[in-house]
Design a protein around this motif. Structure first.
Motif, PDB file in Angstrom:
ATOM      1  N   LEU A  18       0.839  -5.164  -4.764  1.00 48.86           N
ATOM      2  CA  LEU A  18       0.604  -3.755  -4.440  1.00 48.86           C
ATOM      3  C   LEU A  18       1.851  -3.123  -3.835  1.00 48.86           C
ATOM      4  O   LEU A  18       2.202  -1.982  -4.156  1.00 48.86           O
ATOM      5  CB  LEU A  18      -0.570  -3.626  -3.459  1.00 48.86           C
ATOM      6  N   GLN A  19       2.515  -3.864  -2.960  1.00 51.67           N
ATOM      7  CA  GLN A  19       3.715  -3.324  -2.330  1.00 51.67           C
ATOM      8  C   GLN A  19       4.820  -3.087  -3.350  1.00 51.67           C
ATOM      9  O   GLN A  19       5.523  -2.074  -3.293  1.00 51.67           O
ATOM     10  CB  GLN A  19       4.227  -4.282  -1.256  1.00 51.67           C
ATOM     11  N   ALA A  20       4.964  -4.019  -4.297  1.00 49.89           N
ATOM     12  CA  ALA A  20       5.985  -3.850  -5.332  1.00 49.89           C
ATOM     13  C   ALA A  20       5.703  -2.601  -6.160  1.00 49.89           C
ATOM     14  O   ALA A  20       6.605  -1.814  -6.468  1.00 49.89           O
ATOM     15  CB  ALA A  20       6.039  -5.082  -6.224  1.00 49.89           C
ATOM     16  N   MET A  21       4.443  -2.405  -6.530  1.00 48.84           N
ATOM     17  CA  MET A  21       4.069  -1.214  -7.304  1.00 48.84           C
ATOM     18  C   MET A  21       4.342   0.056  -6.514  1.00 48.84           C
ATOM     19  O   MET A  21       4.943   1.009  -7.022  1.00 48.84           O
ATOM     20  CB  MET A  21       2.590  -1.281  -7.678  1.00 48.84           C
ATOM     21  N   ALA A  22       3.875   0.083  -5.269  1.00 46.80           N
ATOM     22  CA  ALA A  22       4.051   1.288  -4.449  1.00 46.80           C
ATOM     23  C   ALA A  22       5.529   1.575  -4.208  1.00 46.80           C
ATOM     24  O   ALA A  22       5.947   2.734  -4.173  1.00 46.80           O
ATOM     25  CB  ALA A  22       3.316   1.119  -3.119  1.00 46.80           C
ATOM     26  N   ALA A  30       9.089   2.421   3.583  1.00 50.49           N
ATOM     27  CA  ALA A  30       8.150   2.885   4.611  1.00 50.49           C
ATOM     28  C   ALA A  30       6.989   3.649   3.988  1.00 50.49           C
ATOM     29  O   ALA A  30       5.832   3.498   4.399  1.00 50.49           O
ATOM     30  CB  ALA A  30       8.874   3.770   5.624  1.00 50.49           C
ATOM     31  N   GLU A  31       7.283   4.478   2.976  1.00 49.24           N
ATOM     32  CA  GLU A  31       6.217   5.220   2.305  1.00 49.24           C
ATOM     33  C   GLU A  31       5.323   4.274   1.509  1.00 49.24           C
ATOM     34  O   GLU A  31       4.096   4.474   1.435  1.00 49.24           O
ATOM     35  CB  GLU A  31       6.811   6.295   1.389  1.00 49.24           C
ATOM     36  N   ALA A  35       1.244   3.756   1.903  1.00 45.80           N
ATOM     37  CA  ALA A  35       0.272   3.781   0.805  1.00 45.80           C
ATOM     38  C   ALA A  35      -0.611   2.540   0.835  1.00 45.80           C
ATOM     39  O   ALA A  35      -1.831   2.621   0.608  1.00 45.80           O
ATOM     40  CB  ALA A  35       0.993   3.887  -0.538  1.00 45.80           C
ATOM     41  N   ILE A  36      -0.010   1.380   1.111  1.00 45.41           N
ATOM     42  CA  ILE A  36      -0.777   0.134   1.183  1.00 45.41           C
ATOM     43  C   ILE A  36      -1.775   0.203   2.336  1.00 45.41           C
ATOM     44  O   ILE A  36      -2.933  -0.187   2.203  1.00 45.41           O
ATOM     45  CB  ILE A  36       0.155  -1.078   1.362  1.00 45.41           C
ATOM     46  N   ILE A  65      -3.257   7.044  -4.525  1.00 46.83           N
ATOM     47  CA  ILE A  65      -2.639   7.442  -3.257  1.00 46.83           C
ATOM     48  C   ILE A  65      -1.181   7.813  -3.485  1.00 46.83           C
ATOM     49  O   ILE A  65      -0.688   8.841  -2.978  1.00 46.83           O
ATOM     50  CB  ILE A  65      -2.749   6.300  -2.223  1.00 46.83           C
ATOM     51  N   CYS A  66      -0.474   6.987  -4.265  1.00 47.54           N
ATOM     52  CA  CYS A  66       0.928   7.271  -4.562  1.00 47.54           C
ATOM     53  C   CYS A  66       1.072   8.582  -5.344  1.00 47.54           C
ATOM     54  O   CYS A  66       2.010   9.356  -5.111  1.00 47.54           O
ATOM     55  CB  CYS A  66       1.555   6.122  -5.356  1.00 47.54           C
TER      56      CYS A  66
END
Length: 289
Positions: A18-22, A30-31, A35-36, A65-66
């Motif tokens: 999820l972090q990689a995608m966001a 930080a953004e 989102a996560i 969310i993104c």
């Protein structure tokens, strides 16, 4: 383990992806973290009995969310440009040098993010999810609220605007092992310079065990590199939840697990897990070093 702890465990297992995608959808780390975190709030407020596939549900939630964050960013930018034009168009042109922005982004390894920032929110979402994460258009379609055909066209249009359309993708298992093995070797050898080359400038190291470092987080390549110098002598490679990680046996026999988020060939996040209940729930396969 109660239901809440189980939910936390399942969420943390999905966090690296999820972090990689966001990160690629939004840009600033930080953004992406915001989102996560927001997706976690959505999860705990949701009717979880209706969630059949948590990974897919979280991917959709984080993407939406993104999308909202990108649209808000675009709206603020338009308002800023309008206000600047009203005050002094020429002054604004001299204050912001696009070439300088790109050079700065390239210096920290984020040149592609600068280019992605020129895409519309829907184009960026479609391009990132399909081209960088290989998610089928049928699954992406509902996220930006378009048909599969329209989503395919969004990605195609974005691809034409991104020179080469080649971005570092989340690393596969072979590359993950290569990166983590080299990271361990540099740390054990006290090779600070090499460690810096392996870490993303905005890397975050989240840790929870005082035997390793004071609990909390280190941010930035230099801080994280200093934190790891000489501290992984007894570490062993492992596969944890389908990703390369390291394990360390702490005094008293407690096992600590460190997971890595790797984009391209750079480590963007290191997260430790030492709580015995959480570690026990992990699927750990030890590897030969």
């Amino acid at each position: 383990m109660d239901e809440q702890n189980q939910l936390v465990e399942r969420f943390e297992a999905e966090r690296p992806q999820l972090q990689a995608m966001a990160y690629w959808m939004l840009g600033p780390l930080a953004e992406a973290e915001d989102a996560i975190q927001e997706s976690w709030f959505h999860l705990i407020r949701s009717d979880r009995s209706s969630i059949k596939n948590l990974g897919a549900w979280l991917t959709t939630t984080v993407t939406r969310i993104c999308m909202d964050m990108l649209r808000s960013r675009q709206s603020r930018r338009k308002e800023f440009l309008s206000a600047s034009d009203a005050e002094s168009h020429n002054t604004y042109e001299h204050e912001i040098d696009p070439e300088q922005e790109v050079l700065l982004a390239d210096a920290v390894g984020h040149a592609l993010l600068v280019v992605l920032d020129t895409l519309s929110p829907a184009e960026r979402i479609a391009f990132v999810l399909h081209d960088l994460f290989a998610i089928p258009f049928d699954e992406i379609a509902g996220m930006p609220g378009r048909s599969p055909m329209a989503t395919r066209q969004l990605a195609s249009r974005a691809r034409r605007r991104v020179p080469g359309a080649t971005a570092p993708q989340p690393a596969d298992l072979t590359l993950q092992r290569k990166v983590v093995t080299a990271f361990l070797a540099a740390s054990r050898a006290g090779d600070f310079k090499t460690l810096l080359t392996m870490l993303d400038p905005e890397v975050v190291f989240q840790h929870e065990n005082p035997d390793m470092l004071p609990a909390g987080a280190l941010k930035g390549a230099e801080a994280v590199a200093r934190g790891f110098i000489g501290r992984v002598q007894g570490a062993h490679l492992a596969i944890v939840n389908s990703s390369i990680a390291i394990t360390v046996t702490l005094p008293g026999g407690q096992l600590l697990v460190a997971t890595f988020t790797i984009i391209g060939d750079k480590i963007t996040k290191i997260n430790t897990i030492s709580d015995p209940d959480r570690v026990h729930k992990l699927n750990i396969t030890m590897l030969d070093d």
